[in-house]
Design an enzyme around this catalytic site. Structure first.
Site, PDB file in Angstrom:
ATOM      1  N   SER A   1      85.420   5.973  29.993  1.00 46.18           N
ATOM      2  CA  SER A   1      85.247   4.520  29.952  1.00 46.18           C
ATOM      3  C   SER A   1      85.621   3.798  31.237  1.00 46.18           C
ATOM      4  CB  SER A   1      86.035   3.943  28.783  1.00 46.18           C
ATOM      5  OG  SER A   1      87.407   4.183  28.971  1.00 46.18           O
TER       6      SER A   1
ATOM      7  N   HIS B   1      82.427   5.380  23.170  1.00 47.83           N
ATOM      8  CA  HIS B   1      81.619   4.537  24.065  1.00 47.83           C
ATOM      9  C   HIS B   1      80.169   4.985  24.090  1.00 47.83           C
ATOM     10  CE1 HIS B   1      84.807   2.019  25.715  1.00 47.83           C
ATOM     11  NE2 HIS B   1      85.572   3.086  25.561  1.00 47.83           N
TER      12      HIS B   1
ATOM     13  N   LYS C   1      83.771  -0.813  18.310  1.00 47.90           N
ATOM     14  CA  LYS C   1      83.057  -1.186  19.543  1.00 47.90           C
ATOM     15  C   LYS C   1      81.621  -1.585  19.167  1.00 47.90           C
ATOM     16  CE  LYS C   1      86.041   1.901  22.239  1.00 47.90           C
ATOM     17  NZ  LYS C   1      87.145   0.972  22.478  1.00 47.90           N
TER      18      LYS C   1
HETATM   19  N1  PLP Z   1      88.758   6.822  22.219  1.00 45.25           N
HETATM   20  C1  PLP Z   1      88.238   6.149  23.264  1.00 45.25           C
HETATM   21  C2  PLP Z   1      87.456   6.899  24.301  1.00 45.25           C
HETATM   22  C3  PLP Z   1      88.431   4.765  23.379  1.00 45.25           C
HETATM   23  O1  PLP Z   1      87.934   4.085  24.420  1.00 45.25           O
HETATM   24  C4  PLP Z   1      89.182   4.098  22.375  1.00 45.25           C
HETATM   25  C5  PLP Z   1      89.462   2.653  22.452  1.00 45.25           C
HETATM   26  O2  PLP Z   1      89.664   2.052  23.458  1.00 45.25           O
HETATM   27  C6  PLP Z   1      89.681   4.845  21.306  1.00 45.25           C
HETATM   28  C7  PLP Z   1      89.464   6.197  21.257  1.00 45.25           C
HETATM   29  C8  PLP Z   1      90.460   4.179  20.204  1.00 45.25           C
HETATM   30  O3  PLP Z   1      89.541   3.540  19.352  1.00 45.25           O
HETATM   31  P1  PLP Z   1      90.063   2.510  18.251  1.00 45.25           P
HETATM   32  O4  PLP Z   1      90.046   1.163  18.895  1.00 45.25           O
HETATM   33  O5  PLP Z   1      89.108   2.627  17.118  1.00 45.25           O
HETATM   34  O6  PLP Z   1      91.425   2.953  17.888  1.00 45.25           O
END
Ligand code: PLP
Length: 462
Positions: free
Chosen positions: A249, A277, A308
């Site tokens: 990300s 993402h 998201k």
């Molecule tokens: N994994 C990745 C690659 C993320 O970018 C994020 C959130 O920023 C998460 C996991 C965590 O997701 P959640 O907001 O559903 O806890």
């Protein structure tokens, strides 16, 4: 007074020299060290990757009448060191729903280019209506975990829809993808197993792996020769699990899944992808990174988020083989010991899946907006990182330049964020722009125009 301060500075310098080679530096009598000297010491110590702990002098303890004041005494130096390192994160308050045009604290309306609202559905009318209906029909929440009395028919419906969407056997919902990542490794892997993880994986994968007893290997970021080396080293393990983000990300880059799946086959390893993402908008029909590579469904385990593209409310899940999901329901601690997803949140997930299964218009729009932004910015002379993903990092290099650039963009009504060390490597500061299906062509052009104008002012482009 002057002598006292001089003595303290000298003592401080002496202590720094004496403890040069140790990791933690503890300094007593900190209350008499002048603030400017303290700040200078903090930055000096941090430049050697050490941590500094200012301890209260013994006589100060009598002033700490309650545990709260001693807590403050412990936390204050930590807070000061975050500020002096320049990594303090402030939160800008938004007074409108999440959207392309948002109102920030001062009532000013700005164009939003920093949400993970890839499909632009966070405040979509149909999605909001579905949440309201579910609120009326199922109530605000369950006051229970799933296995006691927290499973409604809509939880099962959403899990089935996610399984069908990903073409997997079964799916289990969590309160977040952070929780899904916290639950998977500890449940699946034992001390006889190995987990081999990309060094730049998301914090939640790193934390999840910390909870398990498997032998841990880290391969260099997207380096397939190093992954192969680690697979050889872990050859004798019972299970070997390769873990990677689908999309990274900070860079908008894609994990090399074709090579990862080839190596997994060669060394009899399992594959895990966090596709937060990518789910909903990346790949021909939005099935994520494996579809982008035409590999659907070859990844063994996928974790993703509803927070998201899929409505943006909250919630995460694991989708994969039935036996794995069965085991997670029995053993995964963030699932067993945390509340069910609230019904309105579940309903937004269901509605978004219906919307994107009926039509590809949202993902076509995010993809054409991304192409538009990337090509206009590149023609203007900017360097963009990433592999054609709606995460479009505009590379600036210098941390101060990135934050000054973002500030000027905000003054022009474009909300973007500058990222610098330690979130990204030193010297690789950037402004991360995130494109959405809900941006209009005019929105994209306004952002590009602002980038060009400020880029010239700050001599980033000519
Ligand atoms: N994994 C990745 C690659 C993320 O970018 C994020 C959130 O920023 C998460 C996991 C965590 O997701 P959640 O907001 O559903 O806890």
């Amino acid at each position: 007074m002057y002598e006292g301060q001089l003595l303290c500075v000298l003592t401080g310098v002496l202590l720094i020299i004496c403890t040069f080679s140790i990791q933690y530096l503890q300094i007593s009598y900190h209350s008499i060290i002048p603030p400017a000297a303290k700040t200078a010491m903090i930055s000096f110590i941090q430049s050697y990757n050490m941590r500094i702990i200012f301890k209260q002098p013994p006589w100060a303890k009598c002033h700490l009448r309650s545990s709260m004041s001693s807590l403050a005494a412990v936390l204050q130096p930590e807070l000061e060191s975050i500020k002096s390192a320049g990594t303090w994160k402030s939160e800008r308050v938004i007074t409108s729903p999440q959207s392309m045009k948002i109102r920030v604290g001062n009532g000013k309306e700005v164009l939003n280019f920093c949400a993970n609202n890839y499909l632009g559905l966070s405040n979509n009318e149909e999605v909001v209506a579905a949440a309201k209906l579910a609120l009326d029909k199922y109530g605000a929440g369950l006051s229970s975990v799933r296995f006691i009395c927290g499973t409604q028919e809509i939880h099962k419906e959403l899990e089935d829809k996610l399984s069908a969407f990903h073409k997997r056997q079964d799916t289990i919902l969590y309160a977040s993808c952070f929780d899904a990542n916290a639950g998977i490794f500890e449940t699946l892997l034992t001390a006889d197993d190995a987990v081999i993880s990309d060094e730049l994986n998301h914090a939640s994968i790193i934390d999840g792996i910390r909870l398990c007893k498997a032998t841990r290997y880290r391969y260099k970021h997207r380096d397939m020769a190093d992954l192969e080396e680690k697979l050889k080293q872990s050859a004798s393990s019972r299970l070997k699990l390769i873990a990677t983000d689908g999309i990274f990300s900070m860079d908008g880059t894609v994990a090399p899944l074709p090579k990862i799946t080839e190596l997994a086959k060669k060394y009899n390893a399992l594959t895990f992808v966090d596709d937060c993402h990518a789910t909903g908008f990346f790949g021909k029909t939005g099935r994520g990174t494996e579809e982008y590579f035409d590999l659907l469904p070859s990844i063994d385990i996928i974790n993703s988020t509803l927070g998201k593209a899929l409505g943006g409310a909250a919630g995460g899940y694991t989708t994969g083989p039935k036996e794995l999901v069965d085991l997670l329901r029995q053993r995964s601690r963030p699932y067993l010991f945390s509340n069910s997803l609230p019904p309105p949140v579940v309903a937004t997930g269901i509605k978004v899946l219906d919307l994107i299964s009926d039509s590809t218009k949202f993902l076509e729009r995010v993809s054409s907006n991304t192409e538009h932004f990337r090509s206009a910015m590149t023609s203007a002379g900017f360097t963009l990182s990433g592999d054609g993903h709606p995460i479009c990092p505009v590379m600036l290099g210098d941390a101060k330049l990135a934050s000054a650039f973002a500030e000027r963009m905000l003054n022009k009504g474009i909300y973007v964020i500058g990222f610098s060390y330690p979130v990204v490597p030193k010297g690789k500061a950037r402004i991360r722009v995130q494109i959405s299906a809900a941006h209009t062509t005019e929105d994209i052009e306004r952002a590009v125009d602002a980038f060009i104008q400020i880029g010239k002012e700050l001599k980033v482009i000519s």
